[in-house]
Design a protein around this motif. Structure first.
Motif, PDB file in Angstrom:
ATOM      1  N   TYR A  17      43.139   2.094  38.462  1.00  0.00           N
ATOM      2  CA  TYR A  17      43.196   3.277  39.327  1.00  0.00           C
ATOM      3  C   TYR A  17      44.383   3.197  40.285  1.00  0.00           C
ATOM      4  N   LEU A  18      44.571   2.062  40.926  1.00  0.00           N
ATOM      5  CA  LEU A  18      45.686   1.909  41.866  1.00  0.00           C
ATOM      6  C   LEU A  18      47.036   2.044  41.173  1.00  0.00           C
ATOM      7  N   MET A  19      47.147   1.488  39.984  1.00  0.00           N
ATOM      8  CA  MET A  19      48.402   1.612  39.237  1.00  0.00           C
ATOM      9  C   MET A  19      48.659   3.067  38.852  1.00  0.00           C
ATOM     10  N   LEU A  20      47.602   3.785  38.471  1.00  0.00           N
ATOM     11  CA  LEU A  20      47.739   5.201  38.141  1.00  0.00           C
ATOM     12  C   LEU A  20      48.135   6.013  39.373  1.00  0.00           C
ATOM     13  N   VAL A  21      47.501   5.752  40.496  1.00  0.00           N
ATOM     14  CA  VAL A  21      47.838   6.445  41.741  1.00  0.00           C
ATOM     15  C   VAL A  21      49.296   6.201  42.107  1.00  0.00           C
ATOM     16  N   GLN A  22      49.724   4.969  41.998  1.00  0.00           N
ATOM     17  CA  GLN A  22      51.111   4.630  42.321  1.00  0.00           C
ATOM     18  C   GLN A  22      52.079   5.392  41.404  1.00  0.00           C
ATOM     19  N   LYS A  23      51.730   5.472  40.137  1.00  0.00           N
ATOM     20  CA  LYS A  23      52.571   6.203  39.172  1.00  0.00           C
ATOM     21  C   LYS A  23      52.601   7.693  39.489  1.00  0.00           C
ATOM     22  N   LEU A  24      51.436   8.275  39.794  1.00  0.00           N
ATOM     23  CA  LEU A  24      51.373   9.695  40.128  1.00  0.00           C
ATOM     24  C   LEU A  24      52.222  10.021  41.357  1.00  0.00           C
ATOM     25  N   ILE A  25      52.152   9.167  42.359  1.00  0.00           N
ATOM     26  CA  ILE A  25      52.932   9.376  43.588  1.00  0.00           C
ATOM     27  C   ILE A  25      54.416   9.323  43.271  1.00  0.00           C
ATOM     28  N   ALA A  26      54.819   8.378  42.436  1.00  0.00           N
ATOM     29  CA  ALA A  26      56.236   8.242  42.085  1.00  0.00           C
ATOM     30  C   ALA A  26      56.734   9.442  41.280  1.00  0.00           C
ATOM     31  N   GLU A  27      55.886   9.992  40.423  1.00  0.00           N
ATOM     32  CA  GLU A  27      56.301  11.091  39.553  1.00  0.00           C
ATOM     33  C   GLU A  27      56.297  12.447  40.252  1.00  0.00           C
ATOM     34  N   ASP A  28      55.266  12.726  41.032  1.00  0.00           N
ATOM     35  CA  ASP A  28      55.153  14.025  41.709  1.00  0.00           C
ATOM     36  C   ASP A  28      54.331  13.838  42.977  1.00  0.00           C
ATOM     37  N   ARG A  29      55.012  13.455  44.015  1.00  0.00           N
ATOM     38  CA  ARG A  29      54.386  13.065  45.284  1.00  0.00           C
ATOM     39  C   ARG A  29      53.467  14.147  45.862  1.00  0.00           C
ATOM     40  N   ASP A  30      53.966  15.365  45.972  1.00  0.00           N
ATOM     41  CA  ASP A  30      53.175  16.438  46.591  1.00  0.00           C
ATOM     42  C   ASP A  30      51.900  16.736  45.812  1.00  0.00           C
ATOM     43  N   THR A  31      52.015  16.820  44.500  1.00  0.00           N
ATOM     44  CA  THR A  31      50.837  17.084  43.669  1.00  0.00           C
ATOM     45  C   THR A  31      49.854  15.922  43.755  1.00  0.00           C
ATOM     46  N   ALA A  32      50.362  14.709  43.715  1.00  0.00           N
ATOM     47  CA  ALA A  32      49.494  13.531  43.817  1.00  0.00           C
ATOM     48  C   ALA A  32      48.743  13.523  45.148  1.00  0.00           C
ATOM     49  N   MET A  33      49.449  13.798  46.230  1.00  0.00           N
ATOM     50  CA  MET A  33      48.799  13.806  47.545  1.00  0.00           C
ATOM     51  C   MET A  33      47.707  14.869  47.596  1.00  0.00           C
ATOM     52  N   PHE A  34      47.970  16.039  47.019  1.00  0.00           N
ATOM     53  CA  PHE A  34      46.976  17.116  47.016  1.00  0.00           C
ATOM     54  C   PHE A  34      45.770  16.741  46.168  1.00  0.00           C
ATOM     55  N   ARG A  35      46.018  16.290  44.944  1.00  0.00           N
ATOM     56  CA  ARG A  35      44.918  15.984  44.026  1.00  0.00           C
ATOM     57  C   ARG A  35      44.093  14.792  44.472  1.00  0.00           C
ATOM     58  N   LEU A  36      44.741  13.810  45.069  1.00  0.00           N
ATOM     59  CA  LEU A  36      44.042  12.601  45.499  1.00  0.00           C
ATOM     60  C   LEU A  36      43.497  12.703  46.923  1.00  0.00           C
ATOM     61  N   LYS A  37      43.860  13.789  47.589  1.00  0.00           N
ATOM     62  CA  LYS A  37      43.428  14.015  48.974  1.00  0.00           C
ATOM     63  C   LYS A  37      43.823  12.849  49.882  1.00  0.00           C
ATOM     64  N   ILE A  38      45.108  12.480  49.788  1.00  0.00           N
ATOM     65  CA  ILE A  38      45.633  11.429  50.651  1.00  0.00           C
ATOM     66  C   ILE A  38      46.773  11.999  51.479  1.00  0.00           C
ATOM     67  N   ASP A  39      47.020  11.389  52.627  1.00  0.00           N
ATOM     68  CA  ASP A  39      48.099  11.869  53.481  1.00  0.00           C
ATOM     69  C   ASP A  39      49.399  11.133  53.173  1.00  0.00           C
ATOM     70  N   GLU A  40      50.457  11.549  53.822  1.00  0.00           N
ATOM     71  CA  GLU A  40      51.789  10.995  53.579  1.00  0.00           C
ATOM     72  C   GLU A  40      51.853   9.493  53.856  1.00  0.00           C
ATOM     73  N   ASP A  41      51.212   9.061  54.930  1.00  0.00           N
ATOM     74  CA  ASP A  41      51.238   7.635  55.279  1.00  0.00           C
ATOM     75  C   ASP A  41      50.589   6.772  54.199  1.00  0.00           C
ATOM     76  N   LEU A  42      49.443   7.230  53.691  1.00  0.00           N
ATOM     77  CA  LEU A  42      48.771   6.467  52.640  1.00  0.00           C
ATOM     78  C   LEU A  42      49.588   6.503  51.345  1.00  0.00           C
ATOM     79  N   ALA A  43      50.186   7.642  51.044  1.00  0.00           N
ATOM     80  CA  ALA A  43      51.045   7.733  49.857  1.00  0.00           C
ATOM     81  C   ALA A  43      52.214   6.756  49.971  1.00  0.00           C
ATOM     82  N   ASP A  44      52.835   6.686  51.151  1.00  0.00           N
ATOM     83  CA  ASP A  44      53.936   5.738  51.373  1.00  0.00           C
ATOM     84  C   ASP A  44      53.470   4.300  51.159  1.00  0.00           C
TER      85      ASP A  44
END
Length: 99
Positions: A17-44
């Protein structure tokens, strides 16, 4: 199934799951943050984690996944609608995005 085996599988799921989240953030940050319901700090933070740090976090004996399905009543209403008008996927997406 033994408790140790369950914990090992949970940790493996956490790492995947963490590896997938990391990949999603790298590929499309805004969409990943929206879908995962995480904020910018956690995404960073997640994006910057090393393999060692991901593994350390994944080895916790708790699930990192949190299902976002809304309330039981809302989910039953969407899934139990016998008059499927082709909008069921849209309604499910709206329900999950609103949680």
């Amino acid at each position: 199934m033994s408790e140790n085996r369950i914990i090992a599988e949970l940790q493996e799921l956490n790492l995947s799951y963490l590896m997938l989240v990391q990949k999603l953030i790298a590929e499309d940050r805004d969409t990943a943050m929206f879908r995962l319901k995480i904020d910018e700090d956690l995404a960073d933070l997640i994006e910057g984690l090393s393999a060692k740090e991901l593994t350390l976090l994944a080895r916790q004996p708790h699930s990192l996944l949190k299902p976002s399905l809304g309330s039981v009543e809302q989910l039953q209403a969407v899934l139990g609608n016998k008059r499927d008008t082709g909008m069921q996927q849209t309604h499910l997406a709206m329900l999950m995005a609103s949680v």
